[in-house]
Structures are given as structure tokens and as C-alpha cells.
Design a protein around this motif. Structure first.
Motif, mmCIF file in Angstrom:
data_model
loop_
_atom_site.group_PDB
_atom_site.id
_atom_site.type_symbol
_atom_site.label_atom_id
_atom_site.label_comp_id
_atom_site.label_asym_id
_atom_site.label_seq_id
_atom_site.Cartn_x
_atom_site.Cartn_y
_atom_site.Cartn_z
ATOM 1 N N PRO A 104 -16.855 -18.693 42.761
ATOM 2 C CA PRO A 104 -17.651 -19.743 42.140
ATOM 3 C C PRO A 104 -19.125 -19.610 42.525
ATOM 4 O O PRO A 104 -19.441 -19.248 43.662
ATOM 5 N N SER A 105 -19.992 -19.935 41.595
ATOM 6 C CA SER A 105 -21.422 -19.752 41.821
ATOM 7 C C SER A 105 -22.139 -21.082 42.012
ATOM 8 O O SER A 105 -21.713 -22.112 41.493
ATOM 9 N N ALA A 106 -23.230 -20.976 42.751
ATOM 10 C CA ALA A 106 -24.042 -22.163 43.026
ATOM 11 C C ALA A 106 -25.503 -21.756 42.980
ATOM 12 O O ALA A 106 -25.843 -20.557 42.960
ATOM 13 N N TYR B 291 -23.749 -24.774 33.697
ATOM 14 C CA TYR B 291 -22.733 -24.081 32.912
ATOM 15 C C TYR B 291 -23.100 -22.614 32.744
ATOM 16 O O TYR B 291 -23.730 -22.239 31.779
ATOM 17 N N CYS B 292 -22.767 -21.856 33.767
ATOM 18 C CA CYS B 292 -22.936 -20.413 33.918
ATOM 19 C C CYS B 292 -24.318 -20.054 34.465
ATOM 20 O O CYS B 292 -25.356 -20.419 33.924
ATOM 21 N N LEU B 293 -24.273 -19.326 35.555
ATOM 22 C CA LEU B 293 -25.496 -18.853 36.213
ATOM 23 C C LEU B 293 -25.612 -17.340 36.078
ATOM 24 O O LEU B 293 -26.432 -16.718 36.746
ATOM 25 N N GLY B 294 -24.761 -16.756 35.228
ATOM 26 C CA GLY B 294 -24.818 -15.312 35.011
ATOM 27 C C GLY B 294 -24.223 -14.512 36.160
ATOM 28 O O GLY B 294 -24.487 -13.323 36.294
ATOM 29 N N LEU B 295 -23.456 -15.183 36.981
ATOM 30 C CA LEU B 295 -22.875 -14.522 38.155
ATOM 31 C C LEU B 295 -21.352 -14.670 38.104
ATOM 32 O O LEU B 295 -20.698 -14.841 39.127
ATOM 33 N N CYS B 296 -20.832 -14.578 36.887
ATOM 34 C CA CYS B 296 -19.428 -14.936 36.644
ATOM 35 C C CYS B 296 -18.447 -14.112 37.472
ATOM 36 O O CYS B 296 -17.411 -14.613 37.892
ATOM 37 N N ALA B 297 -18.760 -12.833 37.694
ATOM 38 C CA ALA B 297 -17.832 -11.970 38.427
ATOM 39 C C ALA B 297 -17.783 -12.325 39.911
ATOM 40 O O ALA B 297 -16.890 -11.890 40.633
ATOM 41 N N LEU C 103 -23.803 -26.570 40.923
ATOM 42 C CA LEU C 103 -22.523 -25.859 41.022
ATOM 43 C C LEU C 103 -22.044 -25.525 39.628
ATOM 44 O O LEU C 103 -22.078 -26.371 38.736
ATOM 45 N N CYS C 104 -21.626 -24.285 39.457
ATOM 46 C CA CYS C 104 -21.200 -23.826 38.141
ATOM 47 C C CYS C 104 -19.858 -24.438 37.761
ATOM 48 O O CYS C 104 -18.900 -24.368 38.512
ATOM 49 N N ARG C 105 -19.841 -25.016 36.572
ATOM 50 C CA ARG C 105 -18.629 -25.661 36.069
ATOM 51 C C ARG C 105 -18.047 -24.906 34.874
ATOM 52 O O ARG C 105 -17.169 -25.422 34.197
ATOM 53 N N ALA C 106 -18.581 -23.737 34.593
ATOM 54 C CA ALA C 106 -18.087 -22.980 33.444
ATOM 55 C C ALA C 106 -16.789 -22.255 33.803
ATOM 56 O O ALA C 106 -16.401 -22.175 34.972
ATOM 57 N N GLU C 107 -16.139 -21.732 32.761
ATOM 58 C CA GLU C 107 -14.758 -21.260 32.888
ATOM 59 C C GLU C 107 -14.491 -20.249 33.995
ATOM 60 O O GLU C 107 -13.556 -20.406 34.770
ATOM 61 N N ALA C 108 -15.296 -19.189 34.043
ATOM 62 C CA ALA C 108 -15.009 -18.126 35.016
ATOM 63 C C ALA C 108 -15.046 -18.682 36.440
ATOM 64 O O ALA C 108 -14.203 -18.340 37.274
ATOM 65 N N CYS C 109 -16.001 -19.519 36.720
ATOM 66 C CA CYS C 109 -16.099 -20.101 38.063
ATOM 67 C C CYS C 109 -14.971 -21.101 38.320
ATOM 68 O O CYS C 109 -14.465 -21.195 39.445
ATOM 69 N N GLN C 110 -14.577 -21.806 37.282
ATOM 70 C CA GLN C 110 -13.455 -22.742 37.442
ATOM 71 C C GLN C 110 -12.186 -21.967 37.777
ATOM 72 O O GLN C 110 -11.390 -22.392 38.611
HETATM 73 FE FE1 FES Z 1 -20.056 -19.475 36.651
HETATM 74 FE FE2 FES Z 1 -20.799 -17.651 34.847
HETATM 75 S S1 FES Z 1 -19.099 -18.957 34.789
HETATM 76 S S2 FES Z 1 -21.659 -18.054 36.791
#
Ligand code: FES
Length: 153
Positions: free
Chosen positions: A127-129, A118-124, A77-84
Motif C-alpha cells: 500500500p502506498s502513502a 486514488y493511486c499514487l503511481g506506485l501500485c506495484a 493513503l492510497c485507496r485505489a484497487e491495487a493498494c487495497q
Molecule cells: Fe495505490 Fe496505484 S493503486 S498507488
């Protein structure tokens, strides 16, 4: 001399010419066994003239390295900013509650390992998994429940 130790020595020899060979060696060991077996640590330490504590310290510092084999499925599970910002924290909380495990843990039945990423390149589309090679965007509670149900079936 065990098979594992022999194979680890081969891996070390393959990377011996590199500058800073420890990380590539640990990645290669993990690629071979799916984790870094405890028995590999002293072999690597001896070959690189490091202490066991130094090698073990690197294994435990980098969460990419596993000390135990992963479960049958690895749910990231993405924990980076955009997904948060798109509700990732709630999704993570739900995943932990449904699986009954924390980050880097595996369910007792060995089915699912939960990892932060930490980011899967699917920020837009957060939340990404990710499960295996499959990236999943716009994760919501319902999708997560269905996904976990499928992984545990
Ligand atoms: Fe979650 Fe980039 S921040 S995919």
C-alpha cells in the motif's frame, strides 16, 4: 471591501475568459489560502452570476477543496484497487485509529490531516502513502506507526 474579497475578485478576473471558470478559480483560491475561505464563496458567486449554494455545492462535492486549513502535515493513503488488494484497508483503519480522526479530518492539535488518494503511481509497491511531496511504498503497520509518531512529534 476586504482584502480577501479584492484578491478573490482579482483571481476571478484572471480566469474570467476560461470556459467553465469555477473549478480553476476555486483551485487558485485554495492555492492562495490553503483552503477555500467561507468569505470567498459569495464573492465568487456574485462574480460568476451563480448562487452561493451552487458555489458551495462544488466546494463540498470535490474533496480536493478544503473548507478549513489543513494540518501541518497531510498524510495521504492510497485507496485505489491495487493498494487495497495489498492491505490498504487495514493500514487506513490503523491510521484512523492512531490519529483518532476520519478522512478529511485534522487532529485536534493541528498536526496531521488524513486524506484518501486514488493511486499514487506506485501500485506495484502498495500500500502506498504520501506525506508532503514524499511518496512511500510498501506501507505496513510498523512503518505507519513510526511515520505517525514522527508527524505528531
Ligand atoms: Fe495505490 Fe496505484 S493503486 S498507488
Amino acid at each position: 471591501m476586504t482584502d480577501l474579497a479584492d484578491r478573490v475578485r482579482d483571481i476571478v478576473a484572471d480566469h474570467a475568459a476560461l470556459e467553465g471558470p469555477l473549478l480553476p478559480i476555486l483551485h487558485a483560491v485554495q492555492a492562495e489560502w490553503g483552503h477555500v475561505p467561507e468569505a470567498a464563496v459569495p464573492v465568487i458567486a456574485e462574480a460568476l452570476n451563480l448562487s452561493r449554494a451552487e458555489v458551495y455545492g462544488v466546494v463540498t462535492f470535490y474533496h480536493d477543496f478544503r473548507e478549513r486549513p489543513a494540518g501541518q502535515h497531510v498524510l495521504k493513503l492510497c485507496r485505489a484497487e491495487a493498494c487495497q488488494a495489498q492491505g490498504g484497508a487495514g493500514i487506513a483503519k490503523l491510521a484512523q485509529a492512531r490519529l483518532g480522526i476520519g478522512w478529511h479530518e485534522t487532529t485536534p492539535d493541528g498536526r496531521v490531516t488524513l486524506e484518501p488518494v486514488y493511486c499514487l503511481g506506485l501500485c506495484a509497491c502498495g500500500p502506498s502513502a504520501m506525506v508532503g511531496d514524499q511518496v512511500i511504498g510498501r506501507m505496513d503497520r510498523e512503518k505507519l506507526e513510526t511515520l505517525i509518531e514522527g508527524l505528531r512529534a
